[in-house]
Design an enzyme around this catalytic site. Structure first.
Site, PDB file in Angstrom:
ATOM      1  N   GLY A  28      -6.292   0.081 -12.761  1.00  0.00           N
ATOM      2  CA  GLY A  28      -5.436  -0.958 -12.201  1.00  0.00           C
ATOM      3  C   GLY A  28      -4.440  -1.567 -13.165  1.00  0.00           C
ATOM      4  N   SER A  29      -3.980  -0.792 -14.153  1.00  0.00           N
ATOM      5  CA  SER A  29      -2.974  -1.367 -15.051  1.00  0.00           C
ATOM      6  C   SER A  29      -1.665  -1.634 -14.304  1.00  0.00           C
ATOM      7  CB  SER A  29      -2.737  -0.464 -16.263  1.00  0.00           C
ATOM      8  OG  SER A  29      -2.081   0.724 -15.915  1.00  0.00           O
ATOM      9  N   HIS A  75       4.216   7.656  -9.016  1.00  0.00           N
ATOM     10  CA  HIS A  75       3.600   8.899  -9.476  1.00  0.00           C
ATOM     11  C   HIS A  75       4.113   9.234 -10.880  1.00  0.00           C
ATOM     12  CE1 HIS A  75       1.583  12.732  -9.105  1.00  0.00           C
ATOM     13  NE2 HIS A  75       2.657  13.284  -9.629  1.00  0.00           N
ATOM     14  N   MET A 107      -6.055   7.200  -5.111  1.00  0.00           N
ATOM     15  CA  MET A 107      -6.144   8.661  -5.209  1.00  0.00           C
ATOM     16  C   MET A 107      -6.628   9.284  -3.889  1.00  0.00           C
ATOM     17  SD  MET A 107      -4.813   8.697  -8.081  1.00  0.00           S
ATOM     18  CE  MET A 107      -4.906  10.304  -8.869  1.00  0.00           C
ATOM     19  N   ARG A 108      -5.871   8.991  -2.822  1.00  0.00           N
ATOM     20  CA  ARG A 108      -6.284   9.411  -1.491  1.00  0.00           C
ATOM     21  C   ARG A 108      -5.025   9.491  -0.623  1.00  0.00           C
ATOM     22  NH1 ARG A 108     -11.215   9.167   0.730  1.00  0.00           N
ATOM     23  NH2 ARG A 108     -12.164   8.344  -1.141  1.00  0.00           N
ATOM     24  N   LYS A 141     -11.324   9.181   8.079  1.00  0.00           N
ATOM     25  CA  LYS A 141     -10.179   8.413   7.592  1.00  0.00           C
ATOM     26  C   LYS A 141      -9.649   7.420   8.629  1.00  0.00           C
ATOM     27  CE  LYS A 141      -7.108  10.786   5.166  1.00  0.00           C
ATOM     28  NZ  LYS A 141      -6.892  10.455   3.745  1.00  0.00           N
TER      29      LYS A 141
HETATM   30  C1  GAR Z   1      -0.758   5.710 -12.626  1.00  0.00           C
HETATM   31  O1  GAR Z   1      -0.233   6.374 -13.748  1.00  0.00           O
HETATM   32  C2  GAR Z   1      -0.143   6.246 -11.346  1.00  0.00           C
HETATM   33  O2  GAR Z   1       1.183   6.672 -11.513  1.00  0.00           O
HETATM   34  C3  GAR Z   1      -1.060   7.400 -11.050  1.00  0.00           C
HETATM   35  O3  GAR Z   1      -2.349   6.919 -11.351  1.00  0.00           O
HETATM   36  C4  GAR Z   1      -2.237   6.021 -12.468  1.00  0.00           C
HETATM   37  C5  GAR Z   1      -3.075   4.790 -12.166  1.00  0.00           C
HETATM   38  O4  GAR Z   1      -3.201   3.999 -13.329  1.00  0.00           O
HETATM   39  N1  GAR Z   1      -0.952   7.829  -9.682  1.00  0.00           N
HETATM   40  C6  GAR Z   1      -1.062   9.092  -9.280  1.00  0.00           C
HETATM   41  O5  GAR Z   1      -1.325  10.024 -10.015  1.00  0.00           O
HETATM   42  C7  GAR Z   1      -0.832   9.318  -7.784  1.00  0.00           C
HETATM   43  N2  GAR Z   1      -0.771  10.708  -7.450  1.00  0.00           N
HETATM   44  P1  GAR Z   1      -3.634   2.468 -13.202  1.00  0.00           P
HETATM   45  O6  GAR Z   1      -4.918   2.418 -12.371  1.00  0.00           O
HETATM   46  O7  GAR Z   1      -3.877   2.020 -14.609  1.00  0.00           O
HETATM   47  O8  GAR Z   1      -2.515   1.707 -12.537  1.00  0.00           O
END
Ligand code: GAR
Length: 193
Positions: A12-13, A109, A90-91, A65
């Protein structure tokens, strides 16, 4: 100002960057809800600390879903959520939410889409040996990291870079770019394409 729900599955950054942007006035919006499909994810703690309401759920406790998306939708409606920002959720989003929020769901992304969709985009770029990758923010459709692109920013991969150093650069861009795009959408009443 607009009410946003953030959907996340992990650390969740990006959620934190959005919360911080609201707190320091860079983003004129309300974070009305965190939706999380992994109740043990660190992002849930971040939301609790920030005073953001949480709907966390175990997908396995539902009959598919459409069933859990209906539960999410009930939460979104009761909190008057107008825009959904996926941040490491991630879904794939299904029909229930896509129909309820047409062109109102965006995703971030960690690649220059359409290159390297799906899991571990930074690792994919690193393994492919590309010298340029980056960040994409796009509207969500039924596909995996498809949908109209709103904004992109490039990150150069140098010979001395590692996966970790690329990830650091990509995430630093995400943390400024996502709140900025949300602010643009908020200011223009969501539709900017
Ligand atoms: C982020 O880098 C986001 O772009 C990626 O997951 C990470 C979550 O990081 N998303 C994907 O890959 C979507 N296909 P976070 O939990 O620290 O925000």
């Amino acid at each position: 100002s607009m009410t946003i729900a953030v959907f996340a599955s992990g650390s969740g950054s990006n959620f934190q960057a959005i919360v911080d942007a609201v707190a320091n006035g860079e983003l004129d919006a309300k974070i009305g809800l965190l939706v999380c499909d992994k109740p043990e994810a660190y992002v849930v703690e971040r939301a609790e600390k920030a005073g953001v309401p949480v709907f966390s759920f175990n997908p396995k406790a539902y009959n598919g879903k459409a069933d859990f998306e209906q539960a999410i939708l009930n939460e979104l409606k009761s909190r008057n959520v107008e825009l959904i920002a996926l941040a490491g959720y991630m879904r794939l989003i299904g029909e229930v939410l896509l129909q309820a929020y047409p062109r109102r769901i965006i995703n971030i992304h960690p690649s220059l889409l359409p290159a390297f969709p799906g899991l571990d985009a930074i690792g994919q770029a690193f393994d492919a040996g590309v010298k340029l990758t980056g960040v994409t923010i796009h509207y969500v459709d039924e596909g995996m990291d498809t949908g109209p692109i709103i904004d992109q920013e490039a990150v150069r991969i140098h010979p001395s870079d590692t996966r970790e150093s690329v990830q650091k650069k990509v995430q630093a861009i995400e943390h400024t770019r996502y709140p900025a795009t949300l602010q643009q959408l908020s200011a223009k009443g969501v539709e900017i394409l």
